[in-house]
Design an enzyme around this catalytic site. Structure first.
Site, PDB file in Angstrom:
ATOM      1  N   ASP A   1      45.653  23.153  58.723  1.00  0.00           N
ATOM      2  CA  ASP A   1      46.274  23.278  57.399  1.00  0.00           C
ATOM      3  C   ASP A   1      46.828  21.904  57.019  1.00  0.00           C
ATOM      4  O   ASP A   1      47.627  21.338  57.757  1.00  0.00           O
ATOM      5  CB  ASP A   1      47.391  24.319  57.487  1.00  0.00           C
ATOM      6  CG  ASP A   1      48.094  24.547  56.160  1.00  0.00           C
ATOM      7  OD1 ASP A   1      47.848  23.788  55.202  1.00  0.00           O
ATOM      8  OD2 ASP A   1      48.914  25.479  56.091  1.00  0.00           O
TER       9      ASP A   1
ATOM     10  N   ASP B   1      42.856  23.932  51.508  1.00  0.00           N
ATOM     11  CA  ASP B   1      43.336  23.014  52.556  1.00  0.00           C
ATOM     12  C   ASP B   1      43.504  23.666  53.915  1.00  0.00           C
ATOM     13  O   ASP B   1      44.163  23.119  54.790  1.00  0.00           O
ATOM     14  CB  ASP B   1      44.657  22.365  52.121  1.00  0.00           C
ATOM     15  CG  ASP B   1      45.850  23.281  52.315  1.00  0.00           C
ATOM     16  OD1 ASP B   1      45.693  24.510  52.137  1.00  0.00           O
ATOM     17  OD2 ASP B   1      46.923  22.763  52.655  1.00  0.00           O
ATOM     18  N   GLU B   2      42.904  24.819  54.098  1.00  0.00           N
ATOM     19  CA  GLU B   2      43.239  25.604  55.283  1.00  0.00           C
ATOM     20  C   GLU B   2      42.025  26.370  55.793  1.00  0.00           C
ATOM     21  O   GLU B   2      41.273  26.932  54.998  1.00  0.00           O
ATOM     22  CB  GLU B   2      44.276  26.611  54.798  1.00  0.00           C
ATOM     23  CG  GLU B   2      45.179  27.198  55.785  1.00  0.00           C
ATOM     24  CD  GLU B   2      46.067  28.225  55.063  1.00  0.00           C
ATOM     25  OE1 GLU B   2      46.292  29.256  55.685  1.00  0.00           O
ATOM     26  OE2 GLU B   2      46.498  28.017  53.927  1.00  0.00           O
TER      27      GLU B   2
END
Ligand code: DCP
Ligand code: MG
Length: 370
Positions: free
Chosen positions: A15, A110-111
């Site tokens: 993340d 983003d993860e």
């Protein structure tokens, strides 16, 4: 370190740290080390998408009204989101993940979860791999990520959150029980404010309390989710890492804390949901052509109403008037509502939407003298 037990998985969760804000600080060196807030401006009822870690020390966080954020942190620098840039960075990091394994499940820009069971022999190797991935992200994007390493998704995600920013946290299977017993209930997957308040009202504060309560009581209290929670508290989570499937819709829904009958209140909630759908659409660079309103009445009956928009929609302000019309087709002052949902389907790219909207300017008009 000993080999992993047969059948034990190695799951990573990665993340990025303060994703949008870190990208802005990377691209604008003058903002580094300063409180940066990406999102809507304080004067226009905007909300915070994310805040740099400098701004977080003032208590600023995602989803907070920008006006509140400005009050908490008067020196904050407010910046509008640049989704196209964030999407491009997202593609870079997903590519780094996919070089390691095909089993990559993105959760947002983003993860992602990575199942690296077939790539490593030990949890120690999984940890090296996580460090290597963090290094590659830094080398290729100049951004930091936090990583979690464990034997299941739930614990890998909690681990990546444990030492942000730039963290790397490992929760081996033998340490999981003690870790989970001490864990506050809010940290458990799927426990929102409402469930947490309910549990705390019964004196349940930690994973140990959840475990002691037992599966049956938790099921009585929270339904199916209660059973899942019990399993998590026992460190059991066998959900597989699922690589992406084609997306058919983008939706958000909320089960209300109390059933409501007030139309204004419903419209207010729909406005918030529309903003969340807008955010996902902008992140993904897509728009919808069908907007669906979902209502669950207090007797659990579920109804939906949909509206087709040939030119496509993407922004909350475009969805709100349609939602109001859809709601008036359902609204019944004698009935209370327990769930509201908004979703966009028949998805198209932002470019397609722009083309569909393009109005051809008549050439006569262009040539007419002023
Ligand atoms: N985001 C948003 N609105 C929210 C939450 C997040 O627009 N309510 C956006 C902005 C974030 C990005 O999604 O930069 C990623 O969300 P994260 O929850 O991972 O938050 P950050 O990456 O910003 O911070 P963290 O370091 O806590 O991961
Ligand atoms: Mg993040």
């Amino acid at each position: 370190m000993k080999n992993m037990h047969k059948g034990t998985r190695a799951i990573l969760h990665l993340d990025l740290d303060a994703f949008y804000a870190s990208i802005e600080q990377r691209d604008h060196p003058q903002y580094r080390g300063r409180p940066v807030i990406v999102g809507g401006t304080p004067d226009r009822r905007g909300v915070v998408a994310t805040a740099s870690y400098e701004a977080r020390t003032y208590g600023v966080h995602s989803a907070m009204p920008s006006r509140t954020a400005q009050r908490l942190c008067p020196d904050a620098i407010f910046l509008p989101a640049r989704f196209e840039v964030y999407r491009a960075v997202s593609q870079q990091i997903m590519m780094i993940f996919r070089q390691q394994t095909a089993l990559v499940e993105p959760l947002s820009l983003d993860e992602a979860y990575l199942d690296v069971t077939d790539t490593v022999h030990t949890l120690e190797e999984a940890t090296w791999l996580a460090r290597e991935i963090k290094r590659q992200i830094w080398d290729q994007t100049n951004l930091t990520a936090s990583a979690g390493v464990s034997y299941c998704k739930f614990l890998a995600k909690i681990a990546s959150d444990a030492h942000k920013p730039d963290g790397l946290t490992v929760i081996p299977q033998e340490e999981a029980p003690a870790f989970l017993e001490a864990l506050p209930i809010e940290k458990f997957f799927g426990v929102g404010k409402v469930t947490a308040a309910k549990l705390r009202g019964l004196g349940i504060q930690t994973g140990a309390d959840l475990k002691h309560m037992g599966e049956e009581r938790l099921r009585e209290l929270l339904g199916k989710h209660g059973g899942q929670l019990y399993h998590y508290a026992c460190g059991m989570d066998d959900r597989p890492v699922e690589p992406v499937r084609e997306r058919k819709s983008v939706g958000k829904e909320v089960t209300l804390e109390y059933d409501i009958r007030n139309r204004g209140e419903m419209e207010h909630i729909l406005e918030q949901l529309a903003h969340q759908v807008e955010r996902r659409l902008l992140e993904l660079g897509i728009a919808g052509k069908t907007l669906t309103l979902k209502v669950r009445w207090s007797n659990f009956e579920l109804v939906t109403r949909a509206s087709s928009q040939p030119q496509g929609f993407q922004l909350a302000q475009e969805m709100q008037p349609i939602l109001r019309v859809l709601l008036s087709g359902l609204f019944d002052e004698k009935r209370a509502v327990r769930l509201l949902g908004v979703s966009a389907s028949r998805l198209i790219s932002t470019d397609e939407m722009r083309r569909a909207r393009q109005v051809v300017t008549p050439s006569l008009w262009q040539e007419a003298p002023l």
